[in-house]
Design a protein around this motif. Structure first.
Motif, PDB file in Angstrom:
ATOM      1  N   ASN A 222      -8.574  -2.015 -11.775  1.00  0.00           N
ATOM      2  CA  ASN A 222      -9.674  -1.642 -10.877  1.00  0.00           C
ATOM      3  C   ASN A 222     -10.796  -0.955 -11.642  1.00  0.00           C
TER       4      ASN A 222
ATOM      5  N   TYR B 149      -8.489   2.622  -4.642  1.00  0.00           N
ATOM      6  CA  TYR B 149      -7.413   2.761  -3.657  1.00  0.00           C
ATOM      7  C   TYR B 149      -7.161   1.410  -2.959  1.00  0.00           C
TER       8      TYR B 149
ATOM      9  N   TRP C  64      -1.940  -3.533  -3.832  1.00  0.00           N
ATOM     10  CA  TRP C  64      -1.746  -4.647  -4.771  1.00  0.00           C
ATOM     11  C   TRP C  64      -0.984  -5.790  -4.106  1.00  0.00           C
TER      12      TRP C  64
ATOM     13  N   ILE D 150      -2.476  -1.393 -12.081  1.00  0.00           N
ATOM     14  CA  ILE D 150      -3.450  -1.711 -11.034  1.00  0.00           C
ATOM     15  C   ILE D 150      -4.654  -0.785 -11.145  1.00  0.00           C
ATOM     16  N   LYS D 151      -4.410   0.471 -11.460  1.00  0.00           N
ATOM     17  CA  LYS D 151      -5.514   1.431 -11.602  1.00  0.00           C
ATOM     18  C   LYS D 151      -6.465   1.016 -12.722  1.00  0.00           C
TER      19      LYS D 151
ATOM     20  N   PRO E  65      -4.684  -6.501  -8.169  1.00  0.00           N
ATOM     21  CA  PRO E  65      -5.143  -5.566  -7.143  1.00  0.00           C
ATOM     22  C   PRO E  65      -5.680  -6.328  -5.943  1.00  0.00           C
TER      23      PRO E  65
ATOM     24  N   THR F  64       1.921   4.699  -6.785  1.00  0.00           N
ATOM     25  CA  THR F  64       0.531   4.383  -6.456  1.00  0.00           C
ATOM     26  C   THR F  64       0.032   3.302  -7.411  1.00  0.00           C
ATOM     27  N   GLU F  65      -1.251   3.033  -7.356  1.00  0.00           N
ATOM     28  CA  GLU F  65      -1.871   2.044  -8.239  1.00  0.00           C
ATOM     29  C   GLU F  65      -1.742   2.417  -9.712  1.00  0.00           C
TER      30      GLU F  65
ATOM     31  N   TYR G 132       0.858  -1.179   0.000  1.00  0.00           N
ATOM     32  CA  TYR G 132       0.000   0.000   0.000  1.00  0.00           C
ATOM     33  C   TYR G 132       0.893   1.228   0.000  1.00  0.00           C
TER      34      TYR G 132
ATOM     35  N   THR H 181      -1.437   6.946  -1.498  1.00  0.00           N
ATOM     36  CA  THR H 181      -2.829   6.523  -1.547  1.00  0.00           C
ATOM     37  C   THR H 181      -3.502   6.724  -0.194  1.00  0.00           C
TER      38      THR H 181
END
Length: 217
Positions: free
Chosen positions: A182, A147, A150, A178-179, A122, A100-101, A66, A70
């Motif tokens: 999601n 948010y 992963w 990852i974003k 994720p 971040t993602e 994490y 985020t």
């Protein structure tokens, strides 16, 4: 490649404990505390428990990342002030900086101290996040904005220290952030081409892949 992309801000492990809300008592290992170093095995850090093994842990979910960035977004959106440096409100093993993602892709191979890991999917959050943070909108917010953090599997075991860097060794699937994953799960009808690409990825974790495949008919 071996490019430093992040720093480990804290390394966290934990044991299963009781969590209480108004309705029931559950068992969870979401609450973790910091350690200076830990040995990363192919099923996770030594000393780190997984209570509900059907959903958490195992080879493809050995490590949960994490980002501090985020966490800051979560605090801003919900107008709260979660303390995340020395504890784990959202259950992560590794709190990292700078990424971040949006910056991490499924398939990314990362070096952490002696260990080498590969990003798999994720995190798929549940309502334990609400209970642990005492914030009824936490799960909804994490899902809405992606948010999630992963997961990664372990390619090479070894000691990871709280002072280690995160090095990007190889990026195999640069489009599968990852974003984006999601977003595809949240809005499948608008992302069918991307979903087709994602489910063809051998590295993508089976639970997440199954959730996407059902939208392809």
């Amino acid at each position: 490649m071996n490019k430093i992309i992040s720093k480990i801000l804290s390394l966290k492990i934990g044991k299963g404990k009781e969590l209480k809300n108004k309705e029931k008592v559950i068992q969870s290992a979401i609450n973790k505390t910091t350690v200076e170093e830990a040995y990363l095995t192919n099923i996770g850090f030594k000393g780190d428990d997984q209570v509900h093994k059907e959903y958490h842990g195992g080879p493809n979910k050995a490590v949960l990342f994490y980002s501090s960035l985020t966490y800051d977004k979560v605090n801003e959106v919900l107008n709260i002030n979660l303390d995340y440096k020395d504890i784990s409100p959202l259950g992560e093993n590794l709190l990292v900086s700078d990424i971040t993602e949006d910056d991490i892709c499924v398939g990314d191979i990362l070096k952490l101290g002696e260990a080498v890991i590969q990003v798999t999917q994720p995190r798929e959050p549940c309502n334990v996040l609400n209970i642990n943070t005492k914030t009824k909108e936490m799960l909804k917010t994490v899902i809405k904005y992606g948010y999630t953090g992963w997961y990664a599997k372990v390619l090479e075991e070894g000691i990871v220290k709280q002072t280690d860097s995160v090095e990007l060794v190889e990026r195999i699937y640069p489009n599968l952030t990852i974003k984006k994953l999601n977003e595809a799960k949240a809005n499948p009808k608008e992302n069918l081409d991307f979903i087709q690409e994602a489910v063809s990825c051998e590295v993508l974790g089976a639970p997440f892949k199954k959730a996407l495949e059902k939208h392809l008919g």
